[in-house]
Design an enzyme around this catalytic site. Structure first.
Site, mmCIF file in Angstrom:
data_model
loop_
_atom_site.group_PDB
_atom_site.id
_atom_site.type_symbol
_atom_site.label_atom_id
_atom_site.label_comp_id
_atom_site.label_asym_id
_atom_site.label_seq_id
_atom_site.Cartn_x
_atom_site.Cartn_y
_atom_site.Cartn_z
ATOM 1 N N SER A 146 5.051 -60.705 42.071
ATOM 2 C CA SER A 146 3.877 -61.449 41.620
ATOM 3 C C SER A 146 2.774 -60.473 41.191
ATOM 4 C CB SER A 146 3.417 -62.409 42.721
ATOM 5 O OG SER A 146 2.468 -63.319 42.238
ATOM 6 N N HIS B 283 6.522 -65.936 38.110
ATOM 7 C CA HIS B 283 6.569 -67.372 38.455
ATOM 8 C C HIS B 283 6.697 -68.239 37.203
ATOM 9 C CE1 HIS B 283 5.186 -65.877 42.314
ATOM 10 N NE2 HIS B 283 4.017 -65.519 41.819
#
Length: 235
Positions: free
Chosen positions: A126, A161
């Site tokens: 991330s 994501h």
């Protein structure tokens, strides 16, 4: 800029029991039976529980350490040059913008550049993916927004994501299509891209059906070019 394994999501931090085929793959890249792995949780403000989960997930198969720039105990503050002694630097998720600001105050970019040049594998999930690229999609400011001042170790942009969070795909395609972000890599949860000296080597995933795309500006928009993904066997 050396070897980078960038996770769109997954790893121990998205596993109920800490087991992760992506983390296994990362350790195998070192070629060592017990590699030295330092976790850098800056993006989460050095959240203690996050560091503890890392240590539990890697216990017994790596020599673990945590670089706490917020001086959290029991780790305390370490000279960032300790990263030069690692086989892997593993960067956790959280706020990409805050991570970059704190790192620059502590001169981490230069240390990380030297570590990568000496063979240390740089990895992260991330925000720990975003940081290595020139630009990225981030929720560091609340709503999703483009961030354009990444470290630039990879001459491209990034979106983690990709299918796992509402708006990620549409926003990233729009920013690349408009030239706000450069061409780059969109990586779904539980998938990762392996890059060497800024070039894609392969894409891997620890769950089936988790895509990776090269996203490029074409005319007035952006196109997705699907990258073949190798699904890893569970360890």
């Amino acid at each position: 800029m050396g070897t980078i394994l960038a996770f769109g999501g997954g790893g121990f931090s998205m596993s109920d029991d800490g087991a992760s085929a992506l983390d296994d793959y990362l350790l195998d890249l070192t070629g060592r039976s017990r590699p030295r792995v330092c976790f850098v949780p800056t993006a989460s403000g050095d959240a203690d529980a996050y560091s503890q989960r890392f240590e539990a997930a890697f216990a017994g198969r790596a020599e673990t350490s945590v670089l706490s720039l917020f001086c959290h105990q029991p780790w305390g503050y370490s000279d960032p040059k300790v990263l030069l002694e690692q086989d892997v630097v593993y960067v956790g998720g959280g706020s990409t913008a805050n991570l970059l600001a704190v790192w620059r105050l502590h001169d981490l970019p230069e240390v990380l550049r030297d570590a990568a040049a000496n063979g240390t594998i740089l990895a992260g999930v991330s925000a720990g993916m975003n940081c290595w690229f020139e630009g990225s999609s981030t929720d560091s400011f609340g709503p999703l927004a483009p961030l354009t001042d990444g470290l630039g170790f990879v001459p491209a942009s990034a979106c983690p994501h990709y299918l796992g969070e509402p708006g990620r795909r549409e926003k990233y395609l729009g920013w690349v299509g408009a030239g706000v972000l450069g061409d780059g890599y969109a990586v779904d949860d539980y998938a990762a891209v392996l890059l060497r000296d800024g070039e894609l080597v392969e894409a891997v995933a620890e769950k089936p059906g988790r895509p990776v795309f090269r996203v490029e500006r074409r005319g007035d928009g952006a196109v997705e070019l699907e990258v073949p993904v190798q699904t890893l066997a569970a360890g």
